[in-house]
Scaffold this active site. Sequence first.
Site, PDB file in Angstrom:
ATOM      1  N   VAL A   1      63.351 146.447  81.698  1.00  0.00           N
ATOM      2  CA  VAL A   1      62.767 145.739  80.547  1.00  0.00           C
ATOM      3  C   VAL A   1      62.491 144.284  80.918  1.00  0.00           C
ATOM      4  O   VAL A   1      61.415 143.747  80.626  1.00  0.00           O
ATOM      5  CB  VAL A   1      63.703 145.811  79.314  1.00  0.00           C
ATOM      6  CG1 VAL A   1      63.119 145.014  78.159  1.00  0.00           C
ATOM      7  CG2 VAL A   1      63.940 147.249  78.897  1.00  0.00           C
TER       8      VAL A   1
ATOM      9  N   ASP B   1      69.312 137.418  87.425  1.00  0.00           N
ATOM     10  CA  ASP B   1      70.097 138.652  87.521  1.00  0.00           C
ATOM     11  C   ASP B   1      71.285 138.411  88.433  1.00  0.00           C
ATOM     12  O   ASP B   1      71.276 137.467  89.227  1.00  0.00           O
ATOM     13  CB  ASP B   1      69.241 139.804  88.076  1.00  0.00           C
ATOM     14  CG  ASP B   1      69.773 141.164  87.646  1.00  0.00           C
ATOM     15  OD1 ASP B   1      69.162 141.800  86.758  1.00  0.00           O
ATOM     16  OD2 ASP B   1      70.811 141.610  88.186  1.00  0.00           O
TER      17      ASP B   1
ATOM     18  N   ASN C   1      71.477 147.000  74.283  1.00  0.00           N
ATOM     19  CA  ASN C   1      72.036 147.957  73.309  1.00  0.00           C
ATOM     20  C   ASN C   1      73.562 148.005  73.347  1.00  0.00           C
ATOM     21  O   ASN C   1      74.138 147.696  74.386  1.00  0.00           O
ATOM     22  CB  ASN C   1      71.510 149.367  73.633  1.00  0.00           C
ATOM     23  CG  ASN C   1      70.225 149.675  72.914  1.00  0.00           C
ATOM     24  OD1 ASN C   1      69.985 149.198  71.816  1.00  0.00           O
ATOM     25  ND2 ASN C   1      69.395 150.486  73.543  1.00  0.00           N
TER      26      ASN C   1
ATOM     27  N   HIS D   1      68.973 149.840  64.969  1.00  0.00           N
ATOM     28  CA  HIS D   1      68.253 150.493  66.056  1.00  0.00           C
ATOM     29  C   HIS D   1      69.047 151.726  66.448  1.00  0.00           C
ATOM     30  O   HIS D   1      70.015 151.651  67.195  1.00  0.00           O
ATOM     31  CB  HIS D   1      68.155 149.515  67.234  1.00  0.00           C
ATOM     32  CG  HIS D   1      67.333 150.038  68.360  1.00  0.00           C
ATOM     33  ND1 HIS D   1      66.088 150.595  68.180  1.00  0.00           N
ATOM     34  CD2 HIS D   1      67.565 150.067  69.695  1.00  0.00           C
ATOM     35  CE1 HIS D   1      65.594 150.943  69.365  1.00  0.00           C
ATOM     36  NE2 HIS D   1      66.477 150.635  70.291  1.00  0.00           N
TER      37      HIS D   1
HETATM   38  O1  TXD Z   1      64.943 148.269  71.457  1.00  0.00           O
HETATM   39  C1  TXD Z   1      65.750 147.809  72.205  1.00  0.00           C
HETATM   40  N1  TXD Z   1      66.501 146.770  71.836  1.00  0.00           N
HETATM   41  C2  TXD Z   1      65.926 148.334  73.573  1.00  0.00           C
HETATM   42  C3  TXD Z   1      67.161 148.062  74.268  1.00  0.00           C
HETATM   43  C4  TXD Z   1      64.880 149.029  74.227  1.00  0.00           C
HETATM   44  C5  TXD Z   1      65.003 149.362  75.543  1.00  0.00           C
HETATM   45  C6  TXD Z   1      66.183 149.047  76.342  1.00  0.00           C
HETATM   46  N2  TXD Z   1      67.278 148.607  75.566  1.00  0.00           N
HETATM   47  C7  TXD Z   1      68.478 148.127  76.267  1.00  0.00           C
HETATM   48  O2  TXD Z   1      68.157 146.992  77.091  1.00  0.00           O
HETATM   49  C8  TXD Z   1      69.118 149.094  77.229  1.00  0.00           C
HETATM   50  O3  TXD Z   1      69.881 150.080  76.562  1.00  0.00           O
HETATM   51  C9  TXD Z   1      69.961 148.163  78.056  1.00  0.00           C
HETATM   52  O4  TXD Z   1      71.155 147.851  77.374  1.00  0.00           O
HETATM   53  C10 TXD Z   1      69.097 146.915  78.173  1.00  0.00           C
HETATM   54  C11 TXD Z   1      68.340 146.792  79.500  1.00  0.00           C
HETATM   55  O5  TXD Z   1      67.607 147.966  79.757  1.00  0.00           O
HETATM   56  P1  TXD Z   1      66.888 148.182  81.187  1.00  0.00           P
HETATM   57  O6  TXD Z   1      66.212 149.489  81.126  1.00  0.00           O
HETATM   58  O7  TXD Z   1      66.132 146.973  81.560  1.00  0.00           O
HETATM   59  O8  TXD Z   1      68.180 148.305  82.142  1.00  0.00           O
HETATM   60  P2  TXD Z   1      68.248 147.995  83.714  1.00  0.00           P
HETATM   61  O9  TXD Z   1      66.970 148.327  84.370  1.00  0.00           O
HETATM   62  O10 TXD Z   1      69.494 148.656  84.196  1.00  0.00           O
HETATM   63  O11 TXD Z   1      68.419 146.422  83.781  1.00  0.00           O
HETATM   64  C12 TXD Z   1      69.578 145.766  83.384  1.00  0.00           C
HETATM   65  C13 TXD Z   1      69.757 144.604  84.306  1.00  0.00           C
HETATM   66  C14 TXD Z   1      70.072 144.997  85.779  1.00  0.00           C
HETATM   67  O12 TXD Z   1      69.134 144.418  86.649  1.00  0.00           O
HETATM   68  C15 TXD Z   1      71.472 144.467  85.997  1.00  0.00           C
HETATM   69  O13 TXD Z   1      71.707 143.995  87.330  1.00  0.00           O
HETATM   70  C16 TXD Z   1      71.495 143.310  85.006  1.00  0.00           C
HETATM   71  O14 TXD Z   1      70.861 143.807  83.853  1.00  0.00           O
HETATM   72  N3  TXD Z   1      72.843 142.841  84.707  1.00  0.00           N
HETATM   73  C17 TXD Z   1      73.137 141.541  84.602  1.00  0.00           C
HETATM   74  N4  TXD Z   1      72.350 140.453  84.687  1.00  0.00           N
HETATM   75  C18 TXD Z   1      72.945 139.254  84.533  1.00  0.00           C
HETATM   76  N5  TXD Z   1      74.266 139.109  84.297  1.00  0.00           N
HETATM   77  C19 TXD Z   1      75.078 140.174  84.187  1.00  0.00           C
HETATM   78  N6  TXD Z   1      76.398 140.023  83.945  1.00  0.00           N
HETATM   79  C20 TXD Z   1      74.510 141.462  84.345  1.00  0.00           C
HETATM   80  N7  TXD Z   1      75.011 142.718  84.305  1.00  0.00           N
HETATM   81  C21 TXD Z   1      73.977 143.552  84.519  1.00  0.00           C
END
Ligand code: TXD
Length: 324
Positions: free
Chosen positions: A24, A44, A131, A186
Amino acid sequence: MATSLPSLAYCNESQVTIVGAGHVGSALAQCIAQRDLANVVLFDVIADRPQGLALDLNQARSHGRYGHTIRGTNDYADTANSDLLVITAGLPRRPGMSREDLLTTNGNIVAEVVRQSLVYSPHASLIMVTNPLDVMTYLAWKVSGLPPQRVMGMAGVLDSARFQTFLAAELGVPAGDVAAMVLGSHGDLMVPLPSYSTVSGIPVTELLPPDRIQAAIDRTRHGGAEIVSLLKQGGAYYAPAAATCAMVESIVLGQSRILPTAAYLTGQYGLEDVYLGVPCQLGKGGVERIIELAALTPAEQDALMRSAASVKQSLNQALALLLT
Ligand code: TXD
């Protein structure tokens, strides 16, 4: 080390930091860049990933005419003085997982990233994406110590877009002609509002029989899960990014659009001390106004109450788990 290219002089100097350069987050960076809305910092914890994505996005610029900077970093200091923080950090759902399964893991991540980012950008507003959305938004607000107007969650714009898509398919009209409205949390208890959903100003209740509207509602309710089960790994990201981008645009450009947003309620709809999806005007100050719809049916009002009760239950569960 952050990657960087200079911005052009004509650009407005708003800076948006996206915490979480996953599916996302990176799709959102692309959306903001293509619309030339603001300078973007992608953060990240995975070493080099945001830098690599920023380079890739910068190289896509030569085909467009956008001039803001896109930087990638693993150091919060590089996110300093952001106007807007979008938090997508966390784990996405795997097939069969509910959004609530993510409660503790994502709760801890959200608390950490909100604290850290605000050290460097104390004047920023916050859009939560992680989420379970409504609970994470409340948590982010609590941890941030910010006024509730500056902390909001993205879900309603996405759920409304899904409802819009399925209504358009039922009607055989372009999705752009449909304006749909989904309130509440949601998740499965979201509250799609057919009587507030229109095609060129005509309520869909005058255009479709009840069973076809119900089919669109059911598919909207399970719209996220349908994509999760098809992808097998991870969840939806193009539509979530596009929906978040609409909120970013309204805030950064001060458009004051009315968009369904998870906002902190203080008595509106008979609800208080909860974050829930309601129509809000979004502008430079964040949530500028919460709109109370005057003509909800008793069934819709009940559905909103059930939605809020379930968010409060998960929130209490999250707070208990996070405090032990
Ligand atoms: O409608 C909505 N609100 C949503 C929510 C629609 C789609 C996705 N939704 C939620 O967004 C989903 O259930 C996840 O909780 C988040 C992110 O979804 P995404 O598909 O982007 O997940 P990814 O590809 O796994 O990316 C998450 C990133 C990944 O690169 C991790 O390394 C990073 O988060 N991450 C962090 N970044 C910074 N700091 C910390 N502590 C950290 N932990 C993980």
